[in-house]
Design an enzyme around this catalytic site. Structure first.
Site, PDB file in Angstrom:
ATOM      1  CD  GLU A 182      -6.747  -5.826  -0.240  1.00 60.16           C
ATOM      2  OE1 GLU A 182      -7.026  -5.245  -1.296  1.00 60.16           O
ATOM      3  OE2 GLU A 182      -5.680  -5.661   0.361  1.00 60.16           O
TER       4      GLU A 182
ATOM      5  CD  GLU B 230      -0.818  -9.113   1.801  1.00 60.17           C
ATOM      6  OE1 GLU B 230      -0.702  -7.878   1.722  1.00 60.17           O
ATOM      7  OE2 GLU B 230      -1.641  -9.749   1.118  1.00 60.17           O
TER       8      GLU B 230
HETATM    9  C1  GLA Z   1      -2.353  -5.902  -0.490  1.00 58.25           C
HETATM   10  C2  GLA Z   1      -2.229  -7.133  -1.363  1.00 58.25           C
HETATM   11  C3  GLA Z   1      -0.793  -7.479  -1.610  1.00 58.25           C
HETATM   12  C4  GLA Z   1       0.026  -6.260  -1.952  1.00 58.25           C
HETATM   13  C5  GLA Z   1      -0.122  -5.242  -0.885  1.00 58.25           C
HETATM   14  C6  GLA Z   1       0.742  -4.047  -1.175  1.00 58.25           C
HETATM   15  O1  GLA Z   1      -2.092  -6.161   0.826  1.00 58.25           O
HETATM   16  O2  GLA Z   1      -2.863  -8.254  -0.821  1.00 58.25           O
HETATM   17  O3  GLA Z   1      -0.724  -8.388  -2.663  1.00 58.25           O
HETATM   18  O4  GLA Z   1      -0.393  -5.738  -3.186  1.00 58.25           O
HETATM   19  O5  GLA Z   1      -1.475  -4.861  -0.826  1.00 58.25           O
HETATM   20  O6  GLA Z   1       2.015  -4.400  -1.577  1.00 58.25           O
END
Ligand code: GLA
Length: 349
Positions: free
Chosen positions: A152, A263
């Site tokens: 990020e 994710e």
């Molecule tokens: C981001 C992070 C993850 C997690 C999510 C929320 O996507 O990369 O590790 O913290 O937020 O659960």
């Protein structure tokens, strides 16, 4: 049927695993049954590897070589090793879940305290990456197959693209990403894949910023092996976002790098049968797309990881401030319609 068997010929199937999951025999059984890849949901983030007490007791001694601790990470490395599940390392360099004192002169706890100098932060970064990679590779060789090196670094609300509020950006500057990957490449065992990971990669601005500011410069130095699309999606916006999501798969795929959905979840506030049905349709479209890009070779998709093993453990209920039903499995591990839809995609592919 199991998820990993169903998609075996296309990509790995993964899940996040939390410390709560690890205490549940049923969760561990489901982990082995369905998944060939896992990611620690929280416990391998920098806040759990940096030894605050030791650093703050003697800031001068640890200034350039912060003290580390691995007791929390070990549990995931042991689990993955013992069950024979490939582990994604998540994550090395991120503004989140990295304590503020790590970025400050004298390891001060205070947000207002001065940032440590660029040189100091680059030394701390190298020390951190070197130690984490050396630890896992020495004590658990072969267990971690990929790392989210940087998480990020881009945000859409900034016109240049950089997430300027990040303590990494503040203390080092925009080349912190290049340095992170240089250090990771230097210390990673051969064959360990280095990923850049981000959310909302279907957003056209973010897609371009990630490509131009991050992926291209890293590719020039052969420092990056893959791009992670976090894929936290929202059911109500799913159909509108899907074409751009597809475009991102194609655009990132065209680089030739590995692509992973890292994710995946689809926020769904409707726990009724109708909500279940809509969720199933969305997952069907998404997995149709995953299989299509893989078959056609438009993106080398190597893993799809769900962020949460079942509805009631998903982070989304807290984050969205409404009960979410985003996963393939219900609160009692029941296979939802979405589960059956996903399996069907593999069967009919
Ligand atoms: C981001 C992070 C993850 C997690 C999510 C929320 O996507 O990369 O590790 O913290 O937020 O659960």
């Amino acid at each position: 049927m199991s998820l990993k068997k169903a998609f075996e010929q296309y990509f790995k199937m993964g899940t996040s695993v939390s410390r709560f999951d690890m205490k549940s025999d049923k969760a561990m059984e489901e982990l082995v049954k369905h998944y060939s890849s896992m990611t620690a949901e929280n416990d391998m983030k920098p806040m759990f590897m940096l030894d605050k007490e030791t650093c703050q007791l003697n800031p001068e001694k640890y200034n350039l070589q912060p003290a580390m601790k691995y007791d929390t990470a070990r549990k995931y490395l042991e689990l993955a090793r013992d069950k024979g599940i490939a582990l994604r390392g998540h994550t090395l360099v991120w503004h989140g879940q990295t304590p503020i004192w790590f970025f400050k002169e004298g390891f001060a706890e205070d947000w207002e305290a001065p940032w440590a100098s660029r040189e100091t932060m680059l030394a701390r970064m190298e020390w951190f990456i070197k130690n984490v990679l050396t630890f896992v590779q020495t004590e658990y060789p072969g267990v971690i197959y990929a790392w989210d090196v940087v998480n990020e670094a881009i945000e859409e609300r900034n016109e240049e693209g950089w997430r300027k509020r990040s303590p990494w950006y503040q203390s080092v500057g925009e080349d912190f990403v290049m340095y992170a990957f240089r250090f990771a490449r230097k210390y990673a065992a051969p064959g360990v894949k280095l990923f850049y990971n981000d959310y909302n990669t279907f957003n056209p601005f973010k897609r371009n910023a990630i490509l131009n500011l991050i992926v291209k410069p890293l590719m020039e130095e052969k420092l990056i092996d893959g791009i992670g699309m976090q894929s936290h999606l929202i059911l109500k916006e799913f159909d509108a976002d899907l074409p751009e999501y597809e475009k991102t798969l194609e655009t990132f795929g065209a680089t030739g790098l590995e692509i992973q959905s890292t994710e995946l979840d689809i926020h769904n506030a409707d726990g009724s049968d109708e909500g279940d049905k809509q969720l199933a349709e969305a997952y069907k479209k998404l997995f149709d797309l995953y299989v299509k890009v893989k078959k056609e070779g438009t993106a080398n998709l190597t893993c799809v990881t769900f962020w949460g093993m079942k509805d009631d453990v998903s982070w989304l209920t807290g984050f969205r401030k409404e009960r979410s039903y985003p996963m393939l499995f219900g609160d009692n591990w029941e296979e939802k319609e979405a589960y059956r839809a996903v399996i069907k995609v593999a069967e009919e592919a």
